[in-house]
Design an enzyme around this catalytic site. Structure first.
Site, PDB file in Angstrom:
ATOM      1  N   VAL A 279       0.866  -1.178   0.000  1.00 31.83           N
ATOM      2  CA  VAL A 279       0.000   0.000   0.000  1.00 31.83           C
ATOM      3  C   VAL A 279       0.905   1.231   0.000  1.00 31.83           C
ATOM      4  O   VAL A 279       1.687   1.429   0.946  1.00 31.83           O
ATOM      5  CB  VAL A 279      -0.930   0.016   1.229  1.00 31.83           C
ATOM      6  CG1 VAL A 279      -1.822   1.251   1.192  1.00 31.83           C
ATOM      7  CG2 VAL A 279      -1.786  -1.254   1.297  1.00 31.83           C
TER       8      VAL A 279
ATOM      9  N   HIS B 105       2.749   4.125   6.005  1.00 29.44           N
ATOM     10  CA  HIS B 105       2.182   3.580   7.234  1.00 29.44           C
ATOM     11  C   HIS B 105       3.274   2.846   7.998  1.00 29.44           C
ATOM     12  O   HIS B 105       4.177   2.270   7.398  1.00 29.44           O
ATOM     13  CB  HIS B 105       1.018   2.614   6.934  1.00 29.44           C
ATOM     14  CG  HIS B 105       1.392   1.526   5.982  1.00 29.44           C
ATOM     15  ND1 HIS B 105       1.470   1.741   4.619  1.00 29.44           N
ATOM     16  CD2 HIS B 105       1.735   0.226   6.168  1.00 29.44           C
ATOM     17  CE1 HIS B 105       1.843   0.629   4.019  1.00 29.44           C
ATOM     18  NE2 HIS B 105       2.019  -0.316   4.938  1.00 29.44           N
TER      19      HIS B 105
HETATM   20  P1  5GP Z   1       2.589  -3.102   3.477  1.00 33.87           P
HETATM   21  O1  5GP Z   1       2.663  -4.482   2.867  1.00 33.87           O
HETATM   22  O2  5GP Z   1       2.239  -2.062   2.429  1.00 33.87           O
HETATM   23  O3  5GP Z   1       3.770  -2.715   4.321  1.00 33.87           O
HETATM   24  O4  5GP Z   1       1.403  -3.155   4.513  1.00 33.87           O
HETATM   25  C1  5GP Z   1       0.064  -3.107   4.144  1.00 33.87           C
HETATM   26  C2  5GP Z   1      -0.709  -3.717   5.291  1.00 33.87           C
HETATM   27  O5  5GP Z   1      -2.052  -3.344   5.139  1.00 33.87           O
HETATM   28  C3  5GP Z   1      -0.643  -5.250   5.314  1.00 33.87           C
HETATM   29  O6  5GP Z   1      -0.100  -5.694   6.551  1.00 33.87           O
HETATM   30  C4  5GP Z   1      -2.105  -5.667   5.131  1.00 33.87           C
HETATM   31  O7  5GP Z   1      -2.452  -6.788   5.921  1.00 33.87           O
HETATM   32  C5  5GP Z   1      -2.860  -4.412   5.550  1.00 33.87           C
HETATM   33  N1  5GP Z   1      -4.133  -4.272   4.852  1.00 33.87           N
HETATM   34  C6  5GP Z   1      -4.327  -4.359   3.502  1.00 33.87           C
HETATM   35  N2  5GP Z   1      -5.623  -4.184   3.213  1.00 33.87           N
HETATM   36  C7  5GP Z   1      -6.256  -3.973   4.401  1.00 33.87           C
HETATM   37  C8  5GP Z   1      -7.627  -3.735   4.746  1.00 33.87           C
HETATM   38  O8  5GP Z   1      -8.533  -3.686   3.904  1.00 33.87           O
HETATM   39  N3  5GP Z   1      -7.900  -3.578   6.071  1.00 33.87           N
HETATM   40  C9  5GP Z   1      -6.923  -3.621   7.032  1.00 33.87           C
HETATM   41  N4  5GP Z   1      -7.311  -3.448   8.301  1.00 33.87           N
HETATM   42  N5  5GP Z   1      -5.622  -3.847   6.737  1.00 33.87           N
HETATM   43  C10 5GP Z   1      -5.304  -4.032   5.439  1.00 33.87           C
END
Ligand code: 5GP
Length: 116
Positions: free
Chosen positions: A96, A100
């Site tokens: 994403v 974050h």
């Molecule tokens: P990244 O992989 O970008 O560091 O982290 C994205 C995080 O967002 C992942 O840990 C994933 O589980 C979380 N995530 C993705 N889609 C959603 C969603 O629709 N709701 C929630 N609560 N978390 C999400």
């Protein structure tokens, strides 16, 4: 303006999500796919920064606020000790592109590497 990210859509109530805390500039969402007993995401309301490098360059005080909020939620929902992870770039596991911080506390999944 770029399309709203999944986090913006959750913040706006378009998609369900468990938001634990909101401040003027950040919010805290429980990760849907937890990698630890406590797995929260600290997210700026703005989606203007794709990753932590852009954020640090563009608004260091917002980054500092994210760290402060991470400490606050780790103290409120665990024992105050936590891992703070910013996946930066697709090859590093970022999915994403709305900056974050992952806050991981309590028992971690084995060899927990968020995003892998
Ligand atoms: P990244 O992989 O970008 O560091 O982290 C994205 C995080 O967002 C992942 O840990 C994933 O589980 C979380 N995530 C993705 N889609 C959603 C969603 O629709 N709701 C929630 N609560 N978390 C999400």
């Amino acid at each position: 303006m770029s399309d709203p990210t999944i986090f913006t859509r959750i913040l706006q109530g378009e998609i369900p999500g468990e938001i634990l805390l909101e401040t003027e500039r950040v919010f805290v969402l429980r990760d849907i796919n937890p990698q630890a007993a406590l797995h929260l995401l600290v997210i700026p309301r703005t989606q203007e920064y794709r990753d932590v490098v852009e954020l640090a360059a563009g608004d260091p005080s917002l980054l500092a606020e994210m760290v402060e909020v991470a400490g606050r939620v780790a103290a409120a929902h665990a024992d105050g000790q936590f891992r703070l992870i910013f996946n930066t770039g697709a090859d590093a596991g970022q999915t994403v592109f709305h900056v974050h911080a992952h806050v991981l506390a309590g028992e971690l999944q084995e060899k927990s590497l968020v995003g892998h």
